[in-house]
Design a protein around this motif. Structure first.
Motif, mmCIF file in Angstrom:
data_model
loop_
_atom_site.group_PDB
_atom_site.id
_atom_site.type_symbol
_atom_site.label_atom_id
_atom_site.label_comp_id
_atom_site.label_asym_id
_atom_site.label_seq_id
_atom_site.Cartn_x
_atom_site.Cartn_y
_atom_site.Cartn_z
ATOM 1 N N ALA A 162 0.843 -1.201 0.000
ATOM 2 C CA ALA A 162 0.000 0.000 0.000
ATOM 3 C C ALA A 162 0.878 1.251 0.000
ATOM 4 O O ALA A 162 0.601 2.213 -0.726
ATOM 5 N N GLY A 163 1.932 1.233 0.791
ATOM 6 C CA GLY A 163 2.861 2.369 0.788
ATOM 7 C C GLY A 163 3.568 2.527 -0.543
ATOM 8 O O GLY A 163 3.721 3.637 -1.060
ATOM 9 N N ILE A 164 3.978 1.415 -1.122
ATOM 10 C CA ILE A 164 4.656 1.442 -2.421
ATOM 11 C C ILE A 164 3.723 1.990 -3.494
ATOM 12 O O ILE A 164 4.139 2.744 -4.370
ATOM 13 N N SER A 165 2.442 1.630 -3.423
ATOM 14 C CA SER A 165 1.493 2.052 -4.447
ATOM 15 C C SER A 165 1.398 3.576 -4.532
ATOM 16 O O SER A 165 1.150 4.119 -5.602
ATOM 17 N N LEU A 166 1.606 4.248 -3.428
ATOM 18 C CA LEU A 166 1.517 5.707 -3.426
ATOM 19 C C LEU A 166 2.743 6.353 -4.065
ATOM 20 O O LEU A 166 2.743 7.553 -4.320
ATOM 21 N N LEU A 167 3.774 5.559 -4.338
ATOM 22 C CA LEU A 167 4.975 6.064 -5.012
ATOM 23 C C LEU A 167 4.974 5.754 -6.505
ATOM 24 O O LEU A 167 5.941 6.053 -7.193
ATOM 25 N N ALA A 180 3.314 1.286 -12.252
ATOM 26 C CA ALA A 180 3.831 0.302 -11.300
ATOM 27 C C ALA A 180 5.326 0.060 -11.467
ATOM 28 O O ALA A 180 6.040 -0.146 -10.484
ATOM 29 N N THR A 181 5.808 0.106 -12.694
ATOM 30 C CA THR A 181 7.228 -0.147 -12.929
ATOM 31 C C THR A 181 8.095 0.897 -12.240
ATOM 32 O O THR A 181 9.178 0.587 -11.758
ATOM 33 N N ALA A 182 7.611 2.124 -12.168
ATOM 34 C CA ALA A 182 8.384 3.182 -11.523
ATOM 35 C C ALA A 182 8.534 2.956 -10.021
ATOM 36 O O ALA A 182 9.458 3.478 -9.402
#
Length: 181
Positions: A14-19, A24-26
């Motif tokens: 969930a934290g990664i998704s906000l980045l 998604a690759t980024a």
């Protein structure tokens, strides 16, 4: 214990998704940092292999996070990882779209859009570097990475040609015993 792993997968993804500015690759450099370096859930090599499998699979790039979840905890991990990577980013995108619609042609919005493009490119460049570092374990794989990247960057041809050439090179090298075991 299993519930704890599932909640950790969800919270990290969930934290990664906000980045995921730029897709998604980024977000993969942060995923690699969290999955490999911090949590030690898999090796850099396994991370790169999962990414490679996801890239050759049909569908969106975000499928790689579902594959990470599968590798970490089977079907339950797949479901939790997919929800973790999709739900927060989707909600944020919905809210941002509403705000952008209200803002119209505001100068701050044009500046924000202009600033996010190089961020997305930088995150994708970091992703390439981190994945290459995890996948390139010998001279052969390093050469394949460099040649493939050069071909894709400098040629108007499809990246499928680079994939085909790499497979052919691996088959030939394997036949002559040039690949490490």
């Amino acid at each position: 214990m299993k519930d704890d792993l599932l909640s950790q997968i969800f919270l990290r993804f969930a934290g990664i998704s906000l980045l995921a500015v730029g897709g998604a690759t980024a977000a993969l450099p942060e995923a690699q940092r969290q999955i490999v370096t911090e949590a030690h859930w898999m090796s850099a090599r396994k991370f790169a292999e999962a990414f490679a499998i996801a890239q050759v699979s049909p569908g969106p790039n975000v499928i790689v996070f579902s594959l990470f979840g599968w590798r970490l905890d089977g079907l339950a991990g797949l479901v939790v990882a997919t929800l973790g990577i999709l739900a927060p980013a989707s909600l944020l995108a919905f809210a941002a779209a509403r705000a952008m619609r209200r803002a119209g042609e505001a100068p701050w919005l044009a500046l924000l859009k202009k600033a996010l493009a190089p961020v997305a490119v930088g995150l994708m460049a970091a992703n390439g570097y981190l994945l290459a570092r995890g996948a390139d374990s010998d001279r052969f794989t390093t050469i394949v990475t460099v040649v493939s990247a050069s071909f894709v960057a400098m040629s108007p041809r499809s990246p499928l040609w680079a994939m085909a050439m790499s497979v052919a090179a691996a088959v030939v090298a394997g036949r002559f015993g040039l690949l490490p075991s």
